[in-house]
Write a protein that holds these residues in place. Structure first.
Motif, PDB file in Angstrom:
ATOM      1  N   LEU A  93      -2.769 -10.595   7.061  1.00  0.00           N
ATOM      2  CA  LEU A  93      -1.622 -10.248   6.228  1.00  0.00           C
ATOM      3  C   LEU A  93      -0.534 -11.278   6.481  1.00  0.00           C
ATOM      4  N   ILE A  94      -0.020 -11.863   5.401  1.00  0.00           N
ATOM      5  CA  ILE A  94       1.032 -12.869   5.491  1.00  0.00           C
ATOM      6  C   ILE A  94       2.252 -12.348   4.751  1.00  0.00           C
ATOM      7  N   SER A  95       3.428 -12.559   5.341  1.00  0.00           N
ATOM      8  CA  SER A  95       4.660 -12.194   4.650  1.00  0.00           C
ATOM      9  C   SER A  95       5.810 -13.026   5.197  1.00  0.00           C
ATOM     10  N   GLY A  96       6.993 -12.762   4.651  1.00  0.00           N
ATOM     11  CA  GLY A  96       8.192 -13.447   5.100  1.00  0.00           C
ATOM     12  C   GLY A  96       8.866 -12.772   6.273  1.00  0.00           C
ATOM     13  N   ALA A  97       8.249 -11.786   6.870  1.00  0.00           N
ATOM     14  CA  ALA A  97       8.704 -11.125   8.094  1.00  0.00           C
ATOM     15  C   ALA A  97       9.929 -10.247   7.929  1.00  0.00           C
ATOM     16  N   GLY A  98      10.321  -9.975   6.727  1.00  0.00           N
ATOM     17  CA  GLY A  98      11.529  -9.191   6.525  1.00  0.00           C
ATOM     18  C   GLY A  98      11.274  -7.699   6.487  1.00  0.00           C
ATOM     19  N   THR A  99      12.293  -7.007   6.030  1.00  0.00           N
ATOM     20  CA  THR A  99      12.226  -5.561   5.867  1.00  0.00           C
ATOM     21  C   THR A  99      11.772  -5.273   4.429  1.00  0.00           C
TER      22      THR A  99
END
Length: 173
Positions: free
Chosen positions: A37-43
């Motif tokens: 899973l990849i994301s921008g690490a935000g909320t």
């Protein structure tokens, strides 16, 4: 075969409340297929998907971070702790470009203009499959652009998410 999926969408809590059941199902399916899973690490939407992914046994979460000053400028916080952090030292548009270069499948649940730009970049410039959850304003924005609309996979029913992701996982080498 696709081994990772990037989640994009709004980090604003008020915008993602309605998306919880979709986030939960997407997290479950990504964990089931043992995908990174990849994301921008935000909320926001990222946090909801990551929490579901972890709940269902997901093992590899990678986050691409913008420079801290940009997160502070817009008031975005960090979501769940990733297994791997890639510090881009860049602003949001550049970070999104870096993420697009390093993914093979994109899933958009909520979001606004910035999410739309990410969808365009991934679908048109990088020819990645992009799944957009229908019923949210981002889907309307995509559908308003005929060339983009035909490049995107729309899913409305939460019960069809697994089938749509499975089709993409099997078709892309």
């Amino acid at each position: 075969m696709i081994k990772s999926a990037t989640i994009i969408g709004s980090w604003r809590q008020a915008e993602v409340k309605r998306a919880r059941k979709y986030a939960d199902e997407i997290g479950r399916v990504l964990a089931l297929y043992k995908m990174e899973l990849i994301s921008g690490a935000g909320t926001g939407i990222s946090e909801l998907v990551v929490n579901a992914y972890r709940q269902y046994g997901g093992k590899k979460y990678t986050a691409y971070l913008v420079a801290t000053k940009f997160m502070k400028e817009v008031g975005e916080g960090l979501g769940p702790k990733p297994d791997k952090i890639i510090r881009t030292k860049s602003d949001y548009p550049e970070r999104n470009l870096i993420m697009a270069r390093n993914t093979k499948l994109v899933i958009a649940i909520t979001g606004g203009l910035a999410t739309l730009v990410e969808i365009i970049m991934n679908a048109k410039d990088y020819h990645h499959p992009v799944i957009v959850v229908d019923g949210f304003p981002i889907a309307k924005m995509v559908k308003a652009l005929p060339d983009l609309k035909k490049r995107v996979i729309f899913v409305k029913d939460v019960n069809n998410i697994e089938k749509v992701i499975e089709e993409q996982v099997k078709t892309i080498a």
